[in-house]
Design a protein around this motif. Structure first.
Motif, PDB file in Angstrom:
ATOM      1  N   GLY A 114       0.795  -1.220   0.000  1.00 59.81           N
ATOM      2  CA  GLY A 114       0.000   0.000   0.000  1.00 59.81           C
ATOM      3  C   GLY A 114       0.819   1.258   0.000  1.00 59.81           C
ATOM      4  N   GLY A 167      -6.064  -7.093   8.431  1.00 62.99           N
ATOM      5  CA  GLY A 167      -7.155  -6.518   7.643  1.00 62.99           C
ATOM      6  C   GLY A 167      -6.766  -6.397   6.190  1.00 62.99           C
ATOM      7  N   ASP A 168      -7.569  -5.683   5.449  1.00 61.03           N
ATOM      8  CA  ASP A 168      -7.242  -5.452   4.048  1.00 61.03           C
ATOM      9  C   ASP A 168      -6.149  -4.400   3.938  1.00 61.03           C
ATOM     10  N   VAL A 169      -5.449  -4.458   2.824  1.00 63.57           N
ATOM     11  CA  VAL A 169      -4.442  -3.439   2.596  1.00 63.57           C
ATOM     12  C   VAL A 169      -5.133  -2.128   2.274  1.00 63.57           C
ATOM     13  N   THR A 170      -4.792  -1.097   3.021  1.00 64.62           N
ATOM     14  CA  THR A 170      -5.312   0.225   2.681  1.00 64.62           C
ATOM     15  C   THR A 170      -4.165   1.010   2.056  1.00 64.62           C
TER      16      THR A 170
END
Lengths: 467, 645, 107, 163
Positions: free
Chosen positions: D48, D118-121
């Motif tokens: 990210g 979590g998801d990559v932001t």
């Protein structure tokens, strides 16, 4: 950004613009005389030191810099010491004709690095300060590359400093990984239960330990001390080390006291081996600059004795010792610089035979500074050791204090040896031009400072008190 | 006056600085003047203190806070209580007289600047020592006077004798100084305090009488005092110190510096009261030293060495008094002794000077032709030293000590020593007087001394005779001004019952008279060629020098050489087995004993270890970049390893 | 997604590999490359942590790191070049003239 | 998918870095280094940080590596040969030390379990720019001085050489 912030920034700006001004003067069509360039550099340094007086009570500037009592003490101190370095350089024979705009601006930049380092409130900022200090030094060590060993010293220092800074940065990155912040104030609130935090600080300790030449990160020191021109040796044996040291003390004692506590055994060990190895290495050394390098390793060991105490007395003692150490080493290397031969420094001790008699001021300074390094009253070195060992005793580190005491006693031998050489009846027949006026001024001021600080330690101890 | 207290040590310090820094601008005649002005200023300040109430109320001044770290602060300050007032009066008064005398007697010396610099610096150091309100400042003064003493003994440093004597004094007193420093460290580590008054309060409230710590501290302080005051067993430096100029001997080695030990014990007497065994030791050392000094003085041929041994012996009286708890009396004897001993030295100096630098008393007697004034003043001093009854100050001060000694544990024994000492004192000093002034030489001299030498002699002679009347003996009608004035600070001395006291006093009256008779007998024997039994033994100060040389100096030399040279040299040199004969067999035994072997081997292996450590470590500094990086990573690995573990 | 620990482990591996290059290779240029790899390990740590904490500080740190590395490498390269130019030194063995003199040192 | 690419790329980065340890020719080493740097750029992107990925390619692979190659070529022109790879005498302890250090770091780093996955932001250039020219403004200025200092140093040292 408010006016007060700007005022706090003036010394930094002065150094940066000073460097730029010097460079601009250099590129003009007409060749500016060396004397004028030097004067400009001195004016900027002195002005910078003077403007720190304008600083108001402790304040943070943009969350990155902090102008507290520590930076208010050390910023002008570093600038004044840099003034001394400049004055030594201009009359230093082996660099004749080479102390021009590049040299002077690099010294100004290096000073900027130091004052950024000691006042930084953020690890990124500290890192940049450390590097602004280091990179000019790579070049300054190799200044006038045709000198003996200049390039070798430069290469060694560049690579090893890069190596150690990798450890430092790895520590910074791990701190960030552990806590998500690089701000020292925020870090102070983090608990040690985060396992990574002490580990990361240990890595930073490795990086700083290199700059301080603590054993076992010390091996570069003698080689580089020997290779660099003596004024530059004076620079990084005194103020550059002091800057790294002050940063370390600020980091450990002021910002992360809880990490300090858990780190104490490590500091204990580093202090021990630094003292012992430094003094052992110095014992039979014949090359004066190398000998002084080893002695300064031992001195950093003594400072760590104070830090390893982990109490407020130890913290004060370390700050005091940092100043005293700077002055003493500045003095001895100024003497080495003052007595340099046309093309290189005098190397072996016997090249200094009887010079204390021939040049009384030089001999006096050498005597005072060596007595201070040996820790005799009424010099600052005595008071520094008294405070440092006192702190260790107060913390119950009797063993460490005793070992430090024994080390001091042994160190006496080689300091005495140097003094005896300087005042021996036989005089060396290697002649050189007598020291210049500016050098004399530096020598006298430094020796008076070393004595004055020993007699009036309260002046310094008072000013490092946190408000 | 409180705010001007600094002037007392400050004036001579300033004088010393002026002489040192501006000396180049002054003509050499002005050095004496500058030094005299400084001494006079100090004395004037002391007089001012007397008249502005210091005699009734202690004065205090805090100059500045030297260090304040953590919860500990150390202020540089002076306290002028009665004890200190007595001392500063003597130091500055006698000091001034001796400065004046110097101006005449040293006028022909070439190196005036060095002489007056150290003389003034000495005065400053001594006054700092006395006025200090904390132990660190006291120690500073203590070291300063030691340094000046060293420099002044070796004033004629081009000749081997004085410079060796200076070195000897420095090294021997250093043993005592180290003990004192350890004592100060110990006190500090116990109470985190260096202020004298606070320390003494803490000690008396927190330590049990007879506790180990109190004993240890008292022992260490005693060690310092013994070294400075030239008491057994550290007395060896003082006779040699006579190699210095006579005014120096008078000032430093008779009137002031050597009494610093007495002052120190008087100042810290609550500590000694907590350690009764050490206090008794003080008395015992004093008693032994009295006899030691007096008997050694008996056989001397050098004029000044008689006086040196006499000083050792007289300070023994002061120690005896201290050990018996009669601090005020010790101080009383200190005062009278300062007068008559300075007088003796100065008049002896005048005699030696007019005699062409002749030190041998027999030769001086053959020479005759001494200035009459020196003769009469010497006689006054000798009478006072011998304690001729009723008319001399020495009688009153010594008599009181003799009487009070009776009350101490094993008092009659101590008294015996002191009485024998008193007898011997009269013998040796009148022997000296008779030898020098009644020798075969002509006695028709009309040499007059320059006024700057004459006046100090006269003043001191007067003081040696009359200063005793401030404190008449116990049980006599008449003033006891001295002890009552000092009672608040130093307490009162104990005396035996009146009958015993009177008996003792009667004996004390007879002793000096008997001594004079004995002296005449002795002279007669000497003139007929019969020498004293065991004269050589006595002349060498009971052979202490030879003993120390064999037991300490020689091994030390070997040790020092061993440290400097390589190991094998040490082993050869360190064999150290030259056997001495006679009563030195004891020393030889010590040297050959097991401990010594152990020490030797220990030193040798230490040197070896250092060598190996150096070469191993130095070999790592091979200039090899990768090796350096390897060490850094190894260090990092070890440091990180701590967290794993 | 990718756990922070994994990224950190990979970064550590890179760091140590770079370190190994510095320790094991004797050519100055290789040593410099080893330093590069070490710095990249650090950069990966910072970026991964930045992702973990969701703020830009990690990237700022990395940018600074890049700038500093660039400056450092440039000066180091010129010094290496000078060493080569003057002493034909390519390997560290050629740069051991500054050292403790053991033959004369022990009296 | 994301994970596979990530681990694959990291494998490339690590292997390429490891190759530097053993190759003989400096040019090969430089190329392996470039490969490692580029793989790292991809990792940055996956984590990210698109701006940093771009900078990594431009600054490292583009600028710094060119310097390296330049120097290698200049030096090789002079020496004309490269030696066969021979490990230096004391390589075993050094290698063991490196291995040990890595194990140590691994143990220390994985002590605390990674809690959230979590998801990559993506933290884009804008956020980075805001940080750079917001709170870190002074640092940016300081870096400018740093680069200037490096420039001065290089100019001086290279000027010497021409004489």
């Amino acid at each position: 950004m408010r006016l007060a912030d700007l005022i706090s920034l003036i010394p930094y700006l002065l150094l940066a613009t000073g460097g730029l001004t010097l460079l601009m003067m250099g590129i003009g069509p007409k060749r500016v005389s060396t004397r004028r360039l030097t004067n400009v550099a001195l004016v900027f340094l002195l002005l910078g030191a003077a403007t720190t007086l304008l600083w108001e009570a402790p304040r943070e500037v943009g969350g990155l810099l902090v102008a507290d009592s520590i930076s208010r003490l050390f910023t002008p101190f570093f600038m004044l010491s840099a003034t001394a370095i400049v004055m030594l350089s201009t009359s230093y024979e082996p660099l004749r004709g080479e102390v021009r705009e590049e040299y002077l601006s690099l010294i100004l930049f290096a000073t900027l690095g130091m004052i950024l380092l000691v006042s930084s409130h953020n690890l990124v900022n500290a890192f940049i300060g450390l590097e602004i200090l280091a990179i000019p030094l790579y070049a300054l060590i190799a200044w006038r590359p045709e000198r003996d060993g200049a390039i070798e010293g430069g290469v060694k220092y560049a690579i090893l400093a890069g190596f150690s800074v990798a450890f430092f940065l790895y520590g910074v990155a791990l701190i960030y990984a552990a806590t998500g912040t690089l701000d020292l104030a925020a870090l102070g609130a983090e608990p040690t239960s985060k396992h990574l935090l002490p580990v990361a600080v240990t890595l930073i300790l490795v990086g700083i330990g290199f700059k301080l030449a603590l054993v076992p990160f010390h091996m570069w020191a003698p080689d580089i001390y020997q290779a660099a021109p003596s004024p530059i040796t004076a620079l990084f044996a005194s103020i550059a080390k002091a800057a790294a040291l002050v940063f370390l003390i600020r980091l450990l004692c002021l910002q992360l006291p809880h990490i300090w506590e858990v780190l104490l055994p490590l500091l204990w060990g580093l202090a021990l081996i630094s003292m012992v190895a430094g003094n052992l290495l110095a014992l039979h050394q014949q090359n004066l600059k190398r000998l002084l390098a080893y002695s300064s390793i031992a001195h950093l060991g003594y400072i760590l004795v104070a830090l390893a105490a982990g109490n407020s007395l130890g913290q004060d003692a370390a700050f005091y010792y940092a100043v005293a150490y700077t002055a003493m080493n500045l003095g001895v290397f100024a003497v080495v610089a003052a007595l340099a031969l046309p093309d290189h420094d005098r190397e072996n001790l016997k090249d200094y035979q009887g010079l204390g008699r021939r040049y009384p001021i030089v001999g006096f300074t050498m005597g005072i500074c060596l007595l201070a390094l040996a820790g005799l009253p009424p010099t600052a070195g005595f008071m520094a050791k008294l405070l440092a060992f006192g702190a260790a005793i107060e913390a119950g580190h009797i063993m460490l204090a005793v070992i430090a005491g024994i080390n001091t006693a042994f160190a006496f031998f080689y300091y005495l040896r140097i003094i005896m050489v300087f005042y021996s009846d036989k005089t060396t027949d290697i002649n050189a031009t007598p020291p210049a006026q500016g050098t004399h001024a530096v020598l006298i001021i430094v020796s008076l400072f070393v004595i004055g600080l020993g007699i009036f330690p309260e002046w310094l101890l008072e000013s490092i008190k946190m408000p | 006056m409180s705010q001007w207290l600094w002037l007392i040590p400050g004036a001579p310090l300033l004088g010393a600085l002026v002489i040192a820094l501006l000396g180049g601008l002054l003509r050499r005649e002005y050095f004496a003047m500058a030094a005299n002005c400084a001494a006079a200023a100090a004395f004037a300040a002391v007089l001012l203190a007397w008249f502005t109430g210091a005699a009734s109320q202690p004065l205090q001044q805090t100059l500045y806070t030297w260090i304040a770290v953590g919860d500990w602060r150390l202020a540089i300050g002076f306290t002028l209580d009665r004890l200190a007032l007595v001392m500063v009066s003597i130091v500055s008064g006698v000091g001034l007289l001796i400065h004046l005398y110097s101006a005449a007697s040293m006028a022909e010396e070439t190196d005036q600047r060095r002489y007056y610099f150290f003389l003034n610096l000495f005065l400053a150091g001594m006054l700092i020592l006395v006025l200090a309100d904390n132990l660190l400042l006291l120690y500073l003064g203590w070291e300063l006077v030691g340094l000046c003493s060293y420099a002044l003994i070796g004033f004629w440093y081009r000749e081997p004798l004085p410079s060796n004597a200076g070195r000897k004094a420095f090294i021997v007193t250093r043993v005592g100084d180290t003990a004192l420093a350890l004592g100060i460290f110990l006190l500090f580590s116990q109470f985190h305090e260096l202020s004298l008054s606070a320390l003494l309060t803490h000690a008396t409230t927190q330590w049990e009488p007879g506790s180990q710590l109190a004993t240890l501290v008292a022992m260490l302080i005693l060690g310092g005092a013994v070294g400075k005051s030239a008491q057994l067993p550290l007395q060896v430096w003082l006779p040699d110190a006579m190699a210095g100029p006579s005014p120096v001997s008078a000032l430093i080695h008779a009137a002031t510096m050597v009494t610093a030990g007495v002052y120190l014990i008087a100042r810290t007497h609550p500590l000694f009261e907590l350690a009764p065994s050490v206090q008794w030791l003080v008395a015992a050392i004093g008693a032994l030293t009295i006899v030691y000094g007096a008997s050694s003085a008996l056989a001397q041929t050098d004029f000044k060495r008689v006086l040196a041994y006499s000083t050792i012996s007289q300070i023994g009286y002061m120690f005896l008094a201290l050990g018996c708890g009669a601090y005020a009396l010790a101080l009383f004897h200190l005062t009278t002794h300062a007068f008559f001993k300075a007088l003796l030295f100065l008049s002896a100096g005048a005699v030696i000077r007019t005699g062409g630098d002749e030190h041998d008393m027999h030769n001086l007697g053959r020479l005759g032709n001494h200035p009459p004034l020196a003769r009469w003043t010497f006689l006054a001093g000798a009478a006072s030293l011998a304690g001729l009854p009723f008319v001399t100050a020495g009688f009153y001060s010594k008599d009181a000590i003799l009487a009070t000694a009776w009350t101490a544990p094993a008092g009659p024994l101590l008294w015996m020593f002191a009485a024998v000492g008193a007898l011997l004192t009269a013998v040796y000093i009148f022997r000296a007087y008779l030898l020098v002034f009644h020798g075969p030489g002509p006695r028709t001299s009309t040499i007059s001394l320059p006024p700057l030498m004459a006046w100090p002699l006269l003043i001191l002679a007067l003081l040696s005779l009359v200063s005793g009347f401030v404190e008449l003996p116990e049980g006599w009608p008449g003033p006891h001004l001295w002890s009552t004035w000092l009672e608040d600070e130093l307490g009162l001395a104990a005396f035996p019952s009146l009958t015993i006291t009177y008996t003792l006093q009667a004996i004390a009256v007879l002793l000096p008279l008997a001594g004079i008779g004995l002296a005449m007998l002795l002279i007669h024997r000497e003139q007929t060629g019969q020498s004293l039994p065991a004269a050589d033994f006595l002349r060498t100060g009971w052979g202490f020098d030879a003993f120390y040389h064999a037991a300490l100096v020689r091994p030390y030399h070997a040790l020092a050489r061993g440290l400097w040279r390589t190991v094998d040299t040490l082993v050869i040199e360190g064999a150290l087995t030259r056997i001495t004969t006679g009563f030195l067999a004891f020393a030889a035994f010590c040297r050959k004993s097991v401990e010594h072997r152990v020490l030797e081997v220990g030193i040798a292996s230490l040197v070896m270890a250092l060598q190996i450590g150096y070469s191993r470590l130095s070999a790592t500094q091979n200039g090899f970049l990768s090796r350096y990086a390897l060490m850094i990573s190894a260090g990092a690995t070890f440091l990180l390893g701590y967290w794993l573990w | 997604m990718i756990p922070l620990n994994h990224s950190l482990a990979i970064a550590a591996l890179l760091f140590v590999l770079g370190l190994a290059v510095v320790l094991l290779r004797r050519e100055l240029l290789f040593i410099l490359m080893g330093l590069e790899v070490m710095f990249n390990g650090v950069a990966l740590t910072a970026i991964a942590a930045g992702q973990h904490w969701g703020n830009a500080d990690g990237q700022v740190l990395t940018i600074m790191l890049m700038a500093v590395t660039a400056a450092e490498i440039v000066v180091a390269l010129i010094l290496i070049w000078l060493a080569f130019d003057r002493y034909k030194a390519v390997r560290v063995e050629a740069l051991t003239r500054l050292r403790d003199d053991n033959k004369e040192g022990v009296p | 998918m994301h994970e596979i690419i990530f681990y694959l790329t990291s494998a490339i980065a690590v292997i390429a870095a490891g190759a530097i340890l053993i190759v003989r020719h400096p040019v090969h080493a430089a190329i392996y280094l470039i490969v490692s740097l580029l793989a790292l750029a991809l990792l940055f992107f996956l984590l990210g940080a698109p701006l940093l990925a771009a900078l990594q390619v431009m600054l490292y692979a583009g600028a710094i590596m060119v310097l390296f190659l330049f120097l290698i070529m200049m030096m090789n022109l002079r020496t004309g040969q490269n030696r066969p790879l021979s490990l230096p005498a004391g390589w075993v302890p050094a290698a063991l030390l490196a291995l040990f250090l890595w194990l140590e770091l691994l143990l220390l780093l994985t002590r605390s379990p990674s809690e959230k996955v979590g998801d990559v932001t993506t933290i884009g250039p804008k956020a980075v720019g805001n940080a750079l020219f917001g709170p870190y403004l002074l640092v940016v200025e300081a870096v400018a001085v740093l680069l200037l200092a490096a420039l001065v140093a290089v100019l001086y040292l290279s000027r010497r050489r021409q004489k």
